[in-house]
Design an enzyme around this catalytic site. Structure first.
Site, PDB file in Angstrom:
ATOM      1  N   GLU A 165      -2.585   7.645  -4.916  1.00  0.00           N
ATOM      2  CA  GLU A 165      -2.890   7.057  -6.222  1.00  0.00           C
ATOM      3  C   GLU A 165      -4.365   7.155  -6.612  1.00  0.00           C
ATOM      4  O   GLU A 165      -4.698   7.071  -7.796  1.00  0.00           O
ATOM      5  CB  GLU A 165      -2.463   5.589  -6.259  1.00  0.00           C
ATOM      6  CG  GLU A 165      -3.266   4.677  -5.365  1.00  0.00           C
ATOM      7  CD  GLU A 165      -2.727   3.238  -5.404  1.00  0.00           C
ATOM      8  OE1 GLU A 165      -3.541   2.332  -5.653  1.00  0.00           O
ATOM      9  OE2 GLU A 165      -1.531   3.033  -5.170  1.00  0.00           O
ATOM     10  N   HIS A 185      -0.218  -0.175  -9.602  1.00  0.00           N
ATOM     11  CA  HIS A 185      -0.960  -1.102  -8.740  1.00  0.00           C
ATOM     12  C   HIS A 185      -1.402  -2.344  -9.509  1.00  0.00           C
ATOM     13  O   HIS A 185      -2.577  -2.724  -9.489  1.00  0.00           O
ATOM     14  CB  HIS A 185      -2.177  -0.402  -8.128  1.00  0.00           C
ATOM     15  CG  HIS A 185      -2.582  -0.974  -6.805  1.00  0.00           C
ATOM     16  ND1 HIS A 185      -3.007  -0.215  -5.755  1.00  0.00           N
ATOM     17  CD2 HIS A 185      -2.624  -2.254  -6.363  1.00  0.00           C
ATOM     18  CE1 HIS A 185      -3.313  -0.989  -4.726  1.00  0.00           C
ATOM     19  NE2 HIS A 185      -3.088  -2.239  -5.077  1.00  0.00           N
ATOM     20  N   ARG A 232       0.841  -1.180   0.000  1.00  0.00           N
ATOM     21  CA  ARG A 232       0.000   0.000   0.000  1.00  0.00           C
ATOM     22  C   ARG A 232       0.885   1.242   0.000  1.00  0.00           C
ATOM     23  O   ARG A 232       1.892   1.311   0.713  1.00  0.00           O
ATOM     24  CB  ARG A 232      -0.932   0.020   1.229  1.00  0.00           C
ATOM     25  CG  ARG A 232      -2.062  -0.992   1.163  1.00  0.00           C
ATOM     26  CD  ARG A 232      -3.071  -0.646   0.073  1.00  0.00           C
ATOM     27  NE  ARG A 232      -4.206  -1.563   0.030  1.00  0.00           N
ATOM     28  CZ  ARG A 232      -4.253  -2.659  -0.697  1.00  0.00           C
ATOM     29  NH1 ARG A 232      -3.207  -2.999  -1.450  1.00  0.00           N
ATOM     30  NH2 ARG A 232      -5.324  -3.429  -0.696  1.00  0.00           N
TER      31      ARG A 232
END
Length: 331
Positions: free
Chosen positions: A262, A294, A233
């Site tokens: 993000e 991601h 994360r």
């Protein structure tokens, strides 16, 4: 019952439609759930969301007012959901507690090797028919030290690969993993791990206690020639502090599949827009930094497992069953 799925990627859509076939109707949208798009869910009892959805108080209230009673998030992490508000509104919240740990662990190693061996720079050069080796020298990882912050399922998979490289293994976690101990891992304080590791990889969840786990002090504790990888994360790293250290010429390489700001950027095409995030814009200019959007989880195996678990979560909700995936039970 028809389910509304937000933030569905093109590759993901046929998997979702096939998994729900014969159970419930599903409508897939490529837009992400936020305050602007939440009204679209009016009339849908169940919605499915992606990891970058905004499920704060205002969005949850809009969903509840429109009749939504169940949210099935297609991810393990749930730091984007205000669980207290969801419980107050009488909503059921479920996530995917498990999917292939190899997808993320293997991608973390992909990032580590790419920055260590300067793969992106080399590829860009050869496309221009520049075949020089200047600036492309990496290091053997065999015999060096891998520091693994978080040794759950993904951290364990990462550790097994590190063991295969013949690396010394250091770990940090609140609980020691017997499988990692069998591989020869030594659990040490975080400060010692950072100071001694040639490669540091993050595999802990984002919680208030772990936010900016890698802050300015932690970054200063690391070796100047270390490789740092984050596939967990974005909020685990203080990105502004990281940029400061990179500007000072530190670190052999940094591989980031996640970024703390993000949301509203990742999974979207921003190529024709001016990026207002100065920190991210500066970060991607460093030649020793590789940023991906991601995608560590994004394999056929992992996404298939995520979708299957999401279907089960919806079926359990309708049947009044409760599983380990339920964060807020049906009231």
């Amino acid at each position: 019952m028809e389910i509304l799925a937000f933030g569905v990627q093109a590759d993901e859509k046929p998997l979702i439609e096939r998994a729900f076939h014969g159970h419930h109707e599903v409508r897939c949208l490529d837009v992400f759930l936020n305050e602007d798009t939440a009204p679209i869910a009016a009339g849908y009892e169940a919605v499915s969301t992606s990891v970058n959805a905004d499920l704060g108080p205002r969005v949850l209230e809009v969903l509840a007012a429109g009749g939504t009673r169940m949210i099935a998030q297609r991810s393990t992490g749930f730091n984007n959901i205000d669980l207290n508000v969801a419980e107050r509104l009488g909503m059921t919240i479920a996530r995917v507690s498990y999917y292939s740990p190899y997808s993320v662990a293997e991608f973390a190693w992909t990032l580590a090797m790419a920055v260590n061996r300067r793969i992106v720079r080399a590829s860009t050069r050869t496309r221009d028919f520049d075949f020089r080796l200047d600036g492309l020298m990496g290091r053997d990882l065999h015999g060096r030290t891998a520091g693994v912050l978080g040794t759950g399922k993904i951290g364990e998979a990462f550790t097994r690969i590190a063991h295969g490289f013949g690396m010394r293994l250091l770990g940090w976690d609140i609980t020691e993993n017997p499988a990692c101990l069998e591989l020869g891992m030594k659990y040490v304080p975080k400060e010692q791990l950072l100071a001694e590791s040639d490669l540091v990889s993050l595999h802990v969840p984002l919680m208030p206690e772990t936010r900016h786990l890698i802050d300015a002090a932690a970054l200063r504790a690391m070796r100047d020639d270390a490789v740092l990888v984050n596939s967990s994360r974005g909020g685990l790293i203080d990105t502004a502090a990281l940029v400061t250290e990179l500007r000072a010429g530190r670190f052999a390489g940094v591989g980031l599949d996640v970024y703390e700001a993000e949301a509203g950027l990742f999974f979207l095409d921003k190529s024709l827009e001016a990026i207002e995030d100065d920190t991210l814009a500066r970060l991607v200019t460093f030649p020793n930094v590789l940023v991906t959007s991601h995608q560590a989880y994004y394999t056929e195996d992992a996404v298939g497992q995520i979708v299957d678990a999401t279907v089960r979560n919806v079926l359990d909700y309708k049947a009044g069953r409760r599983s380990e995936n339920v964060l807020v039970p049906r009231s």
